[in-house]
Design a protein around this motif. Structure first.
Motif, PDB file in Angstrom:
ATOM      1  N   ARG A 118      37.041  34.355  25.693  1.00  0.00           N
ATOM      2  CA  ARG A 118      36.161  34.355  26.871  1.00  0.00           C
ATOM      3  C   ARG A 118      36.585  33.273  27.868  1.00  0.00           C
ATOM      4  N   CYS A 125      39.932  34.191  29.494  1.00  0.00           N
ATOM      5  CA  CYS A 125      39.730  35.262  30.485  1.00  0.00           C
ATOM      6  C   CYS A 125      39.129  34.713  31.769  1.00  0.00           C
ATOM      7  N   ASP A 130      40.963  34.905  35.354  1.00  0.00           N
ATOM      8  CA  ASP A 130      40.283  35.493  36.514  1.00  0.00           C
ATOM      9  C   ASP A 130      40.208  34.516  37.676  1.00  0.00           C
ATOM     10  N   TYR A 176      48.834  35.406  29.475  1.00  0.00           N
ATOM     11  CA  TYR A 176      48.529  36.736  28.941  1.00  0.00           C
ATOM     12  C   TYR A 176      49.027  36.872  27.505  1.00  0.00           C
ATOM     13  N   LEU A 182      46.560  35.125  25.286  1.00  0.00           N
ATOM     14  CA  LEU A 182      45.381  35.975  25.146  1.00  0.00           C
ATOM     15  C   LEU A 182      45.640  37.088  24.132  1.00  0.00           C
TER      16      LEU A 182
END
Length: 82
Positions: free
Chosen positions: A38, A41, A45, A59, A62
């Motif tokens: 979370r 992300c 963003d 990425y 993640l």
């Protein structure tokens, strides 16, 4: 965006993840991994909105957390139905 700005973003994100996150392979708690996913992300963003640039390794990190999360879920599923 200049190379300097890209490197600055990469360094700041690297410092943030190193200080605040454990390596995906060291995570054994599902809630911990969900928290990291979370947070990562939200960082991704924010970088996309602010500078329209996110380092590729973010990425990749993640994806590593998601893979570890899936492995833990699978292990818990096996243990509960064995």
């Amino acid at each position: 965006m200049t190379d300097y700005e890209r490197k600055k973003i990469e360094m700041e994100l690297k410092i943030f993840t190193t200080r605040n996150f454990e390596k995906p392979s060291a995570c054994r708690n599902l809630e911990q991994i969900r928290f990291y996913v979370r947070e990562l992300c939200m960082k991704i963003d924010a970088l996309e909105a602010h500078s329209n640039y996110v380092p590729q390794w973010a990425y990749s990190l993640l994806a590593q957390y998601n893979a570890q999360q899936n492995a833990i879920i699978e292990l818990e599923f096996r243990n509960s139905y064995s």
